[in-house]
Scaffold this active site. Structure first.
Site, PDB file in Angstrom:
ATOM      1  CE1 TYR A  31      -3.680   2.568   0.654  1.00 21.73           C
ATOM      2  CE2 TYR A  31      -2.184   3.408   2.337  1.00 21.73           C
ATOM      3  CZ  TYR A  31      -3.312   3.559   1.539  1.00 21.73           C
ATOM      4  OH  TYR A  31      -4.053   4.705   1.634  1.00 21.73           O
ATOM      5  CD  GLU A  32       3.165   2.877   4.698  1.00 25.17           C
ATOM      6  OE1 GLU A  32       4.349   2.495   4.890  1.00 25.17           O
ATOM      7  OE2 GLU A  32       2.472   3.393   5.591  1.00 25.17           O
ATOM      8  CD  GLU A  89       7.781   1.803  13.007  1.00 28.42           C
ATOM      9  OE1 GLU A  89       8.206   1.795  11.836  1.00 28.42           O
ATOM     10  OE2 GLU A  89       8.139   2.648  13.841  1.00 28.42           O
ATOM     11  CB  VAL A  93      -7.749  -1.933   8.894  1.00 29.42           C
ATOM     12  CG1 VAL A  93      -9.010  -2.757   8.699  1.00 29.42           C
ATOM     13  CG2 VAL A  93      -7.623  -1.467  10.340  1.00 29.42           C
ATOM     14  N   GLY A  99     -13.883   0.190   7.134  1.00 30.10           N
ATOM     15  CA  GLY A  99     -15.263   0.586   7.407  1.00 30.10           C
ATOM     16  C   GLY A  99     -15.898  -0.255   8.494  1.00 30.10           C
ATOM     17  N   GLY A 101     -14.809  -0.422  11.548  1.00 22.95           N
ATOM     18  CA  GLY A 101     -14.536   0.167  12.851  1.00 22.95           C
ATOM     19  C   GLY A 101     -13.258  -0.363  13.470  1.00 22.95           C
ATOM     20  N   GLY A 103     -10.047   0.087  12.656  1.00 28.14           N
ATOM     21  CA  GLY A 103      -8.998   1.091  12.820  1.00 28.14           C
ATOM     22  C   GLY A 103      -9.222   1.947  14.048  1.00 28.14           C
ATOM     23  CG  ASN A 130      -2.166   7.224   3.611  1.00 30.53           C
ATOM     24  OD1 ASN A 130      -3.354   7.330   3.324  1.00 30.53           O
ATOM     25  ND2 ASN A 130      -1.662   6.138   4.155  1.00 30.53           N
ATOM     26  CE1 TYR A 137      -3.829   6.909  12.611  1.00 34.03           C
ATOM     27  CE2 TYR A 137      -2.633   7.771  10.722  1.00 34.03           C
ATOM     28  CZ  TYR A 137      -2.932   6.734  11.575  1.00 34.03           C
ATOM     29  OH  TYR A 137      -2.347   5.510  11.395  1.00 34.03           O
TER      30      TYR A 137
END
Length: 164
Positions: A31-32, A89, A93, A99, A101, A103, A130, A137
């Protein structure tokens, strides 16, 4: 997307979770945009997280008996607050469970862990591109700390500095 009505359970990770956690770590690296960056192995995770001198910890999110999320963390210290800090770190998910919940539940568990350990804060880093994570957050009350830039020494430079 996972049905939001299905219960998500958060618990401290145990050694039997290593395979599932490594799967999520690899998925996070993909993903990153760093699919080849993961050097962790089941053995290295087991040693650093569940060995006699463990300094790294994790919580996992489960749904229907499967691990769908992970939050890896450790303690740091703030001389300014005079108290420990919890450093997150990685939080990831599984995309299929977004979706659900999970996270927010993982982050809530970390907040409780931080308070139980007397931590003054939780710190973490987010990639600048991101926007999804940044929005997540921010919605929980997190904010972008300005003025400080992450720095690192690794590889050959670390070897040289250590005199190896």
């Amino acid at each position: 997307m996972t049905d939001i009505d299905q219960a998500v359970t958060i618990r401290r990770a145990v050694a039997d979770d290593v395979t599932a956690m490594l799967r999520l770590i690899v998925a996070l690296a993909v993903y990153e945009r760093e699919p080849d960056a993961v050097k962790a192995t089941p053995e290295s995770l087991t040693a650093t997280m569940f060995g006699p001198d463990a300094k790294v910890f994790a919580h996992v999110a489960e749904q229907d008996g499967a691990v769908i999320g992970v939050a890896l963390w450790f303690e740091t210290y703030s001389t300014w607050t005079g108290a420990p800090s919890l450093y997150l770190e990685d939080l990831f998910v599984d995309p299929a469970a977004r979706g659900s919940g999970a996270g927010k539940a993982l982050f809530t568990a970390l907040a409780r862990e931080a308070k139980a350990r007397g931590c003054a804060r939780i710190d973490w880093a987010v990639l600048d591109w991101n926007r999804t994570a940044r929005g997540f957050y921010t919605a929980m009350g997190g904010f972008h700390s300005t003025g400080w830039e992450p720095w690192r020494i690794e590889g050959e430079a670390l070897e040289r500095l250590a005199g190896a």
